[in-house]
Enzyme design. Structure first.
Site, PDB file in Angstrom:
ATOM      1  N   HIS A  52      -3.606   4.371  -2.418  1.00 60.17           N
ATOM      2  CA  HIS A  52      -4.580   3.429  -1.515  1.00 60.17           C
ATOM      3  C   HIS A  52      -5.416   3.877  -0.368  1.00 60.17           C
ATOM      4  O   HIS A  52      -6.230   4.143  -0.334  1.00 60.17           O
ATOM      5  CB  HIS A  52      -3.898   2.071  -1.278  1.00 60.17           C
ATOM      6  CG  HIS A  52      -3.267   1.276  -2.257  1.00 60.17           C
ATOM      7  ND1 HIS A  52      -2.010   1.006  -2.347  1.00 60.17           N
ATOM      8  CD2 HIS A  52      -3.783   0.506  -3.084  1.00 60.17           C
ATOM      9  CE1 HIS A  52      -1.501   0.165  -3.291  1.00 60.17           C
ATOM     10  NE2 HIS A  52      -2.751   0.115  -3.914  1.00 60.17           N
TER      11      HIS A  52
ATOM     12  N   SER B 273       2.725   0.690  -6.356  1.00 60.16           N
ATOM     13  CA  SER B 273       3.567  -0.365  -5.680  1.00 60.16           C
ATOM     14  C   SER B 273       4.932  -0.685  -6.536  1.00 60.16           C
ATOM     15  O   SER B 273       5.996  -0.940  -5.805  1.00 60.16           O
ATOM     16  CB  SER B 273       2.856  -1.670  -5.476  1.00 60.16           C
ATOM     17  OG  SER B 273       1.460  -1.279  -5.180  1.00 60.16           O
TER      18      SER B 273
ATOM     19  N   GLN C 264      -5.353 -12.840 -12.454  1.00 60.85           N
ATOM     20  CA  GLN C 264      -5.432 -11.644 -13.373  1.00 60.85           C
ATOM     21  C   GLN C 264      -3.729 -11.562 -13.592  1.00 60.85           C
ATOM     22  O   GLN C 264      -3.471 -10.346 -14.349  1.00 60.85           O
ATOM     23  CB  GLN C 264      -5.824 -10.524 -12.735  1.00 60.85           C
ATOM     24  CG  GLN C 264      -4.808  -9.830 -11.594  1.00 60.85           C
ATOM     25  CD  GLN C 264      -5.653  -8.677 -10.703  1.00 60.85           C
ATOM     26  OE1 GLN C 264      -6.430  -9.099 -10.081  1.00 60.85           O
ATOM     27  NE2 GLN C 264      -4.986  -7.748 -10.741  1.00 60.85           N
TER      28      GLN C 264
ATOM     29  N   LEU D  70       0.776  -1.366   0.137  1.00 62.31           N
ATOM     30  CA  LEU D  70       0.042  -0.067  -0.057  1.00 62.31           C
ATOM     31  C   LEU D  70       0.749   1.308  -0.029  1.00 62.31           C
ATOM     32  O   LEU D  70       1.847   1.366   0.380  1.00 62.31           O
ATOM     33  CB  LEU D  70      -0.902  -0.129   1.406  1.00 62.31           C
ATOM     34  CG  LEU D  70      -1.980  -1.223   1.347  1.00 62.31           C
ATOM     35  CD1 LEU D  70      -2.875  -1.172   2.412  1.00 62.31           C
ATOM     36  CD2 LEU D  70      -2.759  -1.366   0.016  1.00 62.31           C
TER      37      LEU D  70
HETATM   38  P1  AMP Z   1      -3.678  -2.182  -6.628  1.00 61.35           P
HETATM   39  O1  AMP Z   1      -3.431  -2.581  -5.133  1.00 61.35           O
HETATM   40  O2  AMP Z   1      -2.787  -1.867  -7.524  1.00 61.35           O
HETATM   41  O3  AMP Z   1      -4.783  -3.320  -7.248  1.00 61.35           O
HETATM   42  O4  AMP Z   1      -4.781  -0.781  -6.471  1.00 61.35           O
HETATM   43  C1  AMP Z   1      -5.847  -1.054  -5.630  1.00 61.35           C
HETATM   44  C2  AMP Z   1      -6.710   0.219  -6.038  1.00 61.35           C
HETATM   45  O5  AMP Z   1      -6.119   1.289  -5.622  1.00 61.35           O
HETATM   46  C3  AMP Z   1      -7.065   0.554  -7.415  1.00 61.35           C
HETATM   47  O6  AMP Z   1      -8.522   0.684  -7.348  1.00 61.35           O
HETATM   48  C4  AMP Z   1      -6.240   1.154  -7.888  1.00 61.35           C
HETATM   49  O7  AMP Z   1      -6.827   1.972  -8.861  1.00 61.35           O
HETATM   50  C5  AMP Z   1      -6.048   2.406  -6.665  1.00 61.35           C
HETATM   51  N1  AMP Z   1      -5.079   3.021  -7.015  1.00 61.35           N
HETATM   52  C6  AMP Z   1      -3.622   2.453  -7.253  1.00 61.35           C
HETATM   53  N2  AMP Z   1      -2.754   3.495  -7.329  1.00 61.35           N
HETATM   54  C7  AMP Z   1      -3.353   4.815  -7.223  1.00 61.35           C
HETATM   55  C8  AMP Z   1      -2.930   5.931  -7.120  1.00 61.35           C
HETATM   56  N3  AMP Z   1      -1.833   6.373  -7.456  1.00 61.35           N
HETATM   57  N4  AMP Z   1      -3.941   6.797  -6.799  1.00 61.35           N
HETATM   58  C9  AMP Z   1      -5.295   6.661  -6.665  1.00 61.35           C
HETATM   59  N5  AMP Z   1      -5.875   5.389  -6.655  1.00 61.35           N
HETATM   60  C10 AMP Z   1      -4.749   4.241  -7.008  1.00 61.35           C
END
Ligand code: AMP
Length: 285
Positions: free
Chosen positions: A38, A189, A62, A34
């Protein structure tokens, strides 16, 4: 205090109590590792709902590239620290077998109506089928009033929005703005895997998108994309795609005038790390 849950059954029981007591639930699905992007979704969820649930689950279905799955950062303790003052109530971190019990039930076949054929879908075959599958599973378990996703993954939230509508799921999707590092690089990440010098230089990706937005009415789409790719393809960056699409259908556009909702999406490789970003050029109503 954060309640940490690994079992579906335990979470289901708690959610039943929330529903009996009319507590609204906001849900933020993540794959962990995170960062402040997030956390921004968690804070928004907590503002708009009584309860906030975050899932941390690295979904194997995925990942079309299994090496990418292996490399994915897993750091539950670090994640819990990041969430400490975010207001989250429950962190749900199930095992693969909790989410995909060996029942032979692969879940509903969701017709993505071609939304998964462009951009990310073209370069990561099967990726969005896996995303839709896991989000459907998680929504079935959590049954949230609202689901929070980031604009960062433009194609992902568009596909999930389509799934929610097609399957008449009683959850409202809330799309939250992209949180960026000081140089403009979208938080991810994967940024941790870049050398400090490349991470600094990667601010070029957002600068390039901003420049496309600024010039959208002065140049043709092919000129905008060619200009962007040329600007981006400087060592150590290599553009995988830079596409201007209709924000609803995700179809690449020939003319910006053909829609009132347009988005520029980009994927760039740097030091073997794949970075994605986007900018809304014009927003329909
Ligand atoms: P992930 O853990 O990468 O699957 O992301 C989980 C959620 O966080 C998804 O809805 C992403 O679009 C959102 N997310 C990831 N990076 C960002 C960011 N820089 N700004 C806003 N939301 C993000």
């Amino acid at each position: 205090m954060i309640t940490f849950i690994e079992k579906v059954e335990e979470l289901t029981e708690i959610i039943k109590q929330y529903k009996i007591n009319n507590k609204t639930i906001g849900f933020v699905p993540t794959m962990g590792a995170l960062h402040q992007g997030h956390v921004s979704l968690v804070k928004r969820s907590k503002q708009e709902n009584k309860i906030c649930i975050v899932s941390i689950f690295v979904n194997p279905t995925q990942f079309n590239d299994k090496k990418d799955l292996k490399k994915y950062v897993r750091d539950i303790d670090g994640d819990l620290n990041k969430l400490a003052s975010s207001g989250v109530d429950i962190v749900f971190a199930p095992s693969v077998s909790e989410i995909y019990p060996d029942t032979g039930d692969a879940g509903p076949v969701i017709n993505l109506c071609g939304l998964d054929t462009y951009m990310e879908g073209a370069f990561r075959p099967g990726h969005f089928k896996g995303v839709a599958q896991v989000v459907k599973r998680l929504l079935d378990i959590v049954t949230p009033d609202k689901l929070y996703m980031g604009q960062k993954d433009f194609q992902q939230f568009t596909i999930i929005n389509h799934m929610i509508k097609t399957l008449h799921i009683q959850t409202e999707l809330v799309v939250c703005p992209i949180i960026r590092e000081p140089n403009g690089l979208a938080m991810s990440s994967r940024n941790e895997r870049l050398t400090p010098a490349t991470r600094e230089k990667a601010g070029i990706i957002y600068k390039c998108l901003q420049s496309i937005k600024k010039n959208q009415n002065k140049k043709s789409i092919s000129d905008l994309c060619n200009f962007g790719i040329k600007k981006l393809n400087v060592y150590p960056f290599q553009t995988e795609y830079l596409i201007i699409s209709d924000g609803n259908t995700l179809k690449p556009l020939n003319n910006i005038e053909d829609t009132d909702y347009a988005v520029a999406c980009v994927a760039v490789f740097a030091e073997g790390v794949r970075l994605i970003d986007n900018i809304i050029l014009k927003q329909g109503h």
